[in-house]
Design a protein around this motif. Structure first.
Motif, PDB file in Angstrom:
ATOM      1  N   SER A 365      -2.120  12.714  -6.486  1.00  0.00           N
ATOM      2  CA  SER A 365      -2.088  13.529  -5.275  1.00  0.00           C
ATOM      3  C   SER A 365      -0.803  13.278  -4.504  1.00  0.00           C
ATOM      4  O   SER A 365      -0.014  12.380  -4.820  1.00  0.00           O
ATOM      5  CB  SER A 365      -3.309  13.213  -4.399  1.00  0.00           C
ATOM      6  N   ASP A 366      -0.591  14.100  -3.465  1.00  0.00           N
ATOM      7  CA  ASP A 366       0.573  13.905  -2.603  1.00  0.00           C
ATOM      8  C   ASP A 366       0.476  12.550  -1.929  1.00  0.00           C
ATOM      9  O   ASP A 366      -0.603  12.148  -1.451  1.00  0.00           O
ATOM     10  CB  ASP A 366       0.631  15.004  -1.551  1.00  0.00           C
ATOM     11  N   PRO A 367       1.603  11.818  -1.876  1.00  0.00           N
ATOM     12  CA  PRO A 367       1.558  10.480  -1.273  1.00  0.00           C
ATOM     13  C   PRO A 367       1.304  10.541   0.222  1.00  0.00           C
ATOM     14  O   PRO A 367       1.811  11.432   0.916  1.00  0.00           O
ATOM     15  CB  PRO A 367       2.944   9.921  -1.587  1.00  0.00           C
ATOM     16  N   GLN A 368       0.500   9.586   0.703  1.00  0.00           N
ATOM     17  CA  GLN A 368       0.246   9.432   2.132  1.00  0.00           C
ATOM     18  C   GLN A 368       1.207   8.363   2.650  1.00  0.00           C
ATOM     19  O   GLN A 368       0.913   7.173   2.624  1.00  0.00           O
ATOM     20  CB  GLN A 368      -1.215   9.030   2.367  1.00  0.00           C
ATOM     21  N   LYS A 369       2.363   8.787   3.109  1.00  0.00           N
ATOM     22  CA  LYS A 369       3.434   7.846   3.431  1.00  0.00           C
ATOM     23  C   LYS A 369       3.210   7.183   4.778  1.00  0.00           C
ATOM     24  O   LYS A 369       2.718   7.801   5.725  1.00  0.00           O
ATOM     25  CB  LYS A 369       4.790   8.550   3.428  1.00  0.00           C
ATOM     26  N   ALA A 370       3.613   5.930   4.823  1.00  0.00           N
ATOM     27  CA  ALA A 370       3.613   5.158   6.055  1.00  0.00           C
ATOM     28  C   ALA A 370       4.715   4.117   5.949  1.00  0.00           C
ATOM     29  O   ALA A 370       5.206   3.825   4.858  1.00  0.00           O
ATOM     30  CB  ALA A 370       2.263   4.505   6.302  1.00  0.00           C
ATOM     31  N   ALA A 371       5.124   3.559   7.112  1.00  0.00           N
ATOM     32  CA  ALA A 371       6.173   2.544   7.089  1.00  0.00           C
ATOM     33  C   ALA A 371       5.621   1.272   6.465  1.00  0.00           C
ATOM     34  O   ALA A 371       4.637   0.694   6.938  1.00  0.00           O
ATOM     35  CB  ALA A 371       6.673   2.282   8.494  1.00  0.00           C
ATOM     36  N   ASN A 372       6.251   0.815   5.388  1.00  0.00           N
ATOM     37  CA  ASN A 372       5.775  -0.368   4.664  1.00  0.00           C
ATOM     38  C   ASN A 372       6.948  -1.277   4.342  1.00  0.00           C
ATOM     39  O   ASN A 372       8.103  -0.820   4.216  1.00  0.00           O
ATOM     40  CB  ASN A 372       5.079   0.033   3.364  1.00  0.00           C
ATOM     41  N   ASN A 373       6.615  -2.548   4.152  1.00  0.00           N
ATOM     42  CA  ASN A 373       7.593  -3.540   3.721  1.00  0.00           C
ATOM     43  C   ASN A 373       7.508  -3.649   2.213  1.00  0.00           C
ATOM     44  O   ASN A 373       6.460  -3.993   1.657  1.00  0.00           O
ATOM     45  CB  ASN A 373       7.287  -4.896   4.386  1.00  0.00           C
ATOM     46  N   ILE A 374       8.597  -3.348   1.545  1.00  0.00           N
ATOM     47  CA  ILE A 374       8.563  -3.306   0.081  1.00  0.00           C
ATOM     48  C   ILE A 374       8.289  -4.671  -0.522  1.00  0.00           C
ATOM     49  O   ILE A 374       7.601  -4.800  -1.544  1.00  0.00           O
ATOM     50  CB  ILE A 374       9.888  -2.702  -0.465  1.00  0.00           C
ATOM     51  N   SER A 375       8.796  -5.734   0.097  1.00  0.00           N
ATOM     52  CA  SER A 375       8.565  -7.077  -0.433  1.00  0.00           C
ATOM     53  C   SER A 375       7.096  -7.460  -0.324  1.00  0.00           C
ATOM     54  O   SER A 375       6.518  -8.062  -1.238  1.00  0.00           O
ATOM     55  CB  SER A 375       9.439  -8.096   0.315  1.00  0.00           C
ATOM     56  N   GLU A 376       6.468  -7.104   0.785  1.00  0.00           N
ATOM     57  CA  GLU A 376       5.044  -7.383   0.937  1.00  0.00           C
ATOM     58  C   GLU A 376       4.227  -6.593  -0.066  1.00  0.00           C
ATOM     59  O   GLU A 376       3.220  -7.096  -0.608  1.00  0.00           O
ATOM     60  CB  GLU A 376       4.599  -7.051   2.359  1.00  0.00           C
ATOM     61  N   THR A 377       4.632  -5.378  -0.338  1.00  0.00           N
ATOM     62  CA  THR A 377       3.927  -4.571  -1.345  1.00  0.00           C
ATOM     63  C   THR A 377       4.025  -5.226  -2.720  1.00  0.00           C
ATOM     64  O   THR A 377       3.034  -5.261  -3.485  1.00  0.00           O
ATOM     65  CB  THR A 377       4.523  -3.159  -1.382  1.00  0.00           C
ATOM     66  N   ILE A 378       5.174  -5.760  -3.056  1.00  0.00           N
ATOM     67  CA  ILE A 378       5.333  -6.452  -4.342  1.00  0.00           C
ATOM     68  C   ILE A 378       4.430  -7.687  -4.386  1.00  0.00           C
ATOM     69  O   ILE A 378       3.776  -7.978  -5.418  1.00  0.00           O
ATOM     70  CB  ILE A 378       6.809  -6.831  -4.568  1.00  0.00           C
ATOM     71  N   GLU A 379       4.396  -8.422  -3.286  1.00  0.00           N
ATOM     72  CA  GLU A 379       3.565  -9.620  -3.249  1.00  0.00           C
ATOM     73  C   GLU A 379       2.078  -9.285  -3.442  1.00  0.00           C
ATOM     74  O   GLU A 379       1.350  -9.981  -4.140  1.00  0.00           O
ATOM     75  CB  GLU A 379       3.781 -10.357  -1.923  1.00  0.00           C
ATOM     76  N   ARG A 380       1.608  -8.204  -2.804  1.00  0.00           N
ATOM     77  CA  ARG A 380       0.221  -7.801  -2.981  1.00  0.00           C
ATOM     78  C   ARG A 380      -0.053  -7.419  -4.418  1.00  0.00           C
ATOM     79  O   ARG A 380      -1.104  -7.732  -4.983  1.00  0.00           O
ATOM     80  CB  ARG A 380      -0.108  -6.629  -2.051  1.00  0.00           C
ATOM     81  N   THR A 381       0.912  -6.756  -5.041  1.00  0.00           N
ATOM     82  CA  THR A 381       0.730  -6.370  -6.443  1.00  0.00           C
ATOM     83  C   THR A 381       0.666  -7.600  -7.342  1.00  0.00           C
ATOM     84  O   THR A 381      -0.181  -7.680  -8.263  1.00  0.00           O
ATOM     85  CB  THR A 381       1.883  -5.453  -6.881  1.00  0.00           C
ATOM     86  N   LEU A 382       1.538  -8.571  -7.077  1.00  0.00           N
ATOM     87  CA  LEU A 382       1.527  -9.796  -7.881  1.00  0.00           C
ATOM     88  C   LEU A 382       0.200 -10.548  -7.740  1.00  0.00           C
ATOM     89  O   LEU A 382      -0.310 -11.136  -8.702  1.00  0.00           O
ATOM     90  CB  LEU A 382       2.699 -10.693  -7.481  1.00  0.00           C
ATOM     91  N   SER A 383      -0.346 -10.535  -6.533  1.00  0.00           N
ATOM     92  CA  SER A 383      -1.631 -11.235  -6.326  1.00  0.00           C
ATOM     93  C   SER A 383      -2.748 -10.616  -7.138  1.00  0.00           C
ATOM     94  O   SER A 383      -3.752 -11.280  -7.439  1.00  0.00           O
ATOM     95  CB  SER A 383      -1.975 -11.237  -4.842  1.00  0.00           C
ATOM     96  N   LEU A 384      -2.594  -9.343  -7.520  1.00  0.00           N
ATOM     97  CA  LEU A 384      -3.610  -8.675  -8.314  1.00  0.00           C
ATOM     98  C   LEU A 384      -3.511  -9.008  -9.798  1.00  0.00           C
ATOM     99  O   LEU A 384      -4.533  -9.008 -10.506  1.00  0.00           O
ATOM    100  CB  LEU A 384      -3.503  -7.145  -8.128  1.00  0.00           C
ATOM    101  N   VAL A 385      -2.299  -9.297 -10.287  1.00  0.00           N
ATOM    102  CA  VAL A 385      -2.117  -9.432 -11.735  1.00  0.00           C
ATOM    103  C   VAL A 385      -1.725 -10.828 -12.185  1.00  0.00           C
ATOM    104  O   VAL A 385      -1.894 -11.154 -13.378  1.00  0.00           O
ATOM    105  CB  VAL A 385      -1.063  -8.430 -12.234  1.00  0.00           C
ATOM    106  N   GLU A 386      -1.170 -11.665 -11.286  1.00  0.00           N
ATOM    107  CA  GLU A 386      -0.616 -12.926 -11.758  1.00  0.00           C
ATOM    108  C   GLU A 386      -1.666 -13.906 -12.263  1.00  0.00           C
ATOM    109  O   GLU A 386      -1.337 -14.870 -12.964  1.00  0.00           O
ATOM    110  CB  GLU A 386       0.230 -13.575 -10.656  1.00  0.00           C
ATOM    111  N   HIS A 387      -2.940 -13.689 -11.904  1.00  0.00           N
ATOM    112  CA  HIS A 387      -4.009 -14.560 -12.391  1.00  0.00           C
ATOM    113  C   HIS A 387      -4.593 -14.069 -13.708  1.00  0.00           C
ATOM    114  O   HIS A 387      -5.486 -14.704 -14.260  1.00  0.00           O
ATOM    115  CB  HIS A 387      -5.117 -14.671 -11.334  1.00  0.00           C
ATOM    116  N   HIS A 388      -4.123 -12.938 -14.177  1.00  0.00           N
ATOM    117  CA  HIS A 388      -4.586 -12.410 -15.461  1.00  0.00           C
ATOM    118  C   HIS A 388      -4.110 -13.315 -16.585  1.00  0.00           C
ATOM    119  O   HIS A 388      -3.069 -13.961 -16.498  1.00  0.00           O
ATOM    120  CB  HIS A 388      -4.069 -10.980 -15.647  1.00  0.00           C
TER     121      HIS A 388
END
Length: 535
Positions: A365-388
């Motif tokens: 779908s069309d992205p729902q954009k908001a002001a975000n910190n790209i580094s924090e987004t990367i960190e959240r993504t890593l927290s989801l996969v790094e324990h795999h």
């Protein structure tokens, strides 16, 4: 035939000088001729007066022989043509030319008389110019004649001879003729000398003008011409001339033109040298844009197709899974068949996962954009996969740029993109390896880049153009080939791009570029520059 400038200038100057010198010589000679003639007239007039005065005494004594001897002696001087004594009746009483004595002259036609006898009234007091005449003798020599009247005086009427009465006014005429040959000779000499002087002056002036023209005009023009030919051949040296005159100003203007031509030539050469590269770059860019357009159209069409297929498959798969699960739990099931039913359940779940991926692919779908910190987004993504389990032997290194501003994007969609890239990286390093995550703020280019570099097996060159195609996978039956396609669509909907660089046996780098047109300043988290070991 083209004449050189100096020849034309010298020729025109010589003609002008020759014409003016000829006029000057002509008028000067004419003036001198008139001056000489006037001088000779005065000389003859004085000579006539002298003869009359010196013979006056002898005439009073009526000593004619002595008078004639004196006249004869004077007539023997150089250039004296003849001396005549003419009475008032026109008879030649005496002449230095004996054959003329006692001849009668016509008062009207004779040149000795007609200067005074010009009309009914005889001129008794004519000027020397009126009493003079010019004629040619039998040999063609120009002769100047002067008639001077001998007038009655008081002593003449009282002389012993009593030849004249007191009432007589004009007693006779003294006619003196003088050859102008000497004057002509002098005029000729003066004319020749004057012509020589004029020629010398003309040659001197012409030579000076030629030398000045050669030095001040011709040589600078030759330098300019030579410099023009040199510039035409690509020699950009500047010309140096005397800056204090018009030629110097012309040289400065020419040097300025040379500098501009050199700059234009260099720009043209630079453009020509880089034109092929620019054309290749533009062609490559157009090909990339064309590929992206084709891929987008393909994804859009395929999304509509798989959405319909997924909905049609989902219902029967759900029925199969429910009924098979209930059958497996039925105690009446033969134990020998249980294993087969479990296989059916697992495969049905696998099909359900594929259908779910298809639905996710079709529902980008069309992205729902908001002001975000790209580094924090990367960190959240890593927290989801790094324990795999796939990340246990992978060393994750982070290199975040601290001055990246907040940018507008859909965090959940971008996290999905990062998860797909991270999972692919872990699967490319089954025995472990290094994974480096770095961010860069490219302010001039207007984007933020996030790079994921692994040390896996790499991607074959023939597969690079197919990475983002739907259902293309290098993992065999383990992959659906939709993860990177979905990621490509998400990044593209954000106005960004995904670039891939890979070397077989060395590793692969995925770079996600997101625009910063709506960026706002932000602070980075404290742990954005850290290293995580195997978890």
């Amino acid at each position: 035939m083209r004449l050189k400038l100096i020849v034309q200038f010298s020729l025109v100057s010589s003609i002008v000088l020759l014409f003016t010198s000829a006029l000057f010589t002509y008028f000067n000679i004419e003036y001198l001729k008139d001056a000489f003639l006037e001088s000779n007239i005065r000389t003859l007039d004085n000579l006539s007066e002298t003869i009359i005065r010196t013979t006056l005494h002898e005439m009073l004594e009526d000593n004619r022989e002595h008078v004639f001897q004196m006249i004869q002696a004077i007539g023997e001087q150089n250039d004296i043509e003849h001396i005549r004594l003419i009475n008032k009746e026109g008879r030649i009483v005496y002449s230095t030319k004996s054959d003329e004595i006692n001849s009668i002259l016509d008062k009207i036609t004779s040149k000795s008389c007609n200067s005074c006898h010009t009309g009914e009234k005889v001129l008794t007091d004519a000027s020397p110019m009126n009493r003079s005449r010019i004629f040619y003798d039998r040999e063609g020599i120009e002769i100047l004649g002067m008639a001077k009247g001998i007038y009655n005086r008081e002593e003449c009427s009282q002389a012993p001879c009593h030849a004249h009465t007191e009432k007589s006014h004009l007693l006779g005429v003294l006619d003196v003729a003088y050859s102008l040959a000497s004057m002509k000779s002098q005029l000729k000499i003066y004319r020749n000398n004057f012509i020589l002087e004029i020629l010398f002056l003309m040659i001197t002036i012409s030579l000076c003008l030629t030398l000045l023209t050669q030095k001040l005009i011709n040589q600078p023009l030759k330098k300019l011409l030579h410099h023009t030919k040199a510039v035409a051949k690509g020699d950009w040296k500047l010309i140096e001339l005397n800056p204090g005159d018009e030629m110097g100003e012309l040289a400065d203007a020419f040097n300025d033109m040379t500098r501009k031509l050199k700059k234009a030539r260099e720009e043209r050469d630079t453009w020509a040298a880089t034109l092929e590269t620019r054309v290749d770059e533009r062609t490559k860019r157009l090909q990339e844009m064309q590929s992206a357009l084709i891929r987008s159209e393909k994804l859009a069409s395929l999304g509509e197709l798989v959405a319909g297929i997924a909905h049609e498959l989902n219902n029967p798969l759900t029925g199969i899974l429910i009924n098979t699960s209930m059958t497996v739990k039925d105690p009446r099931l033969d134990p020998e068949l249980r294993k087969d039913f479990e296989t059916i359940i697992n495969e049905t779940k696998r099909c359900a996962d594929i259908v779910e991926h298809l639905l996710n692919f079709s529902r980008v779908s069309d992205p729902q954009k908001a002001a975000n910190n790209i580094s924090e987004t990367i960190e959240r993504t890593l927290s989801l996969v790094e324990h795999h389990a796939d990340f246990h032997d992978i060393l994750i290194t982070k290199d975040y740029t601290s001055d990246i501003p907040l940018i507008f994007f859909d965090s959940s969609q971008i996290e999905q993109v990062f998860v797909n890239i991270l999972v692919n990286a872990s699967q490319a390093m089954p025995k472990g390896g290094d994974l480096k995550i770095s961010t860069r703020f490219e302010e001039e280019e207007g984007y933020v880049s996030i790079s994921f570099s692994d040390t896996g097996s790499g991607i074959a060159p023939e597969n690079m153009d197919k990475l983002f195609d739907p259902f293309f996978s290098t993992k065999g039956h383990k992959g659906t080939g939709l993860g990177l396609s979905v990621s490509y669509g998400i990044v593209e909907s954000h106005g960004g791009s995904i670039e891939v660089e890979s070397v077989i046996g060395t590793g692969t780098t995925f770079t996600v570029k997101l625009p910063i047109t709506e960026a706002v300043p932000a602070q980075q988290p404290d742990d954005t520059s850290s290293e995580n070991g195997p978890d």
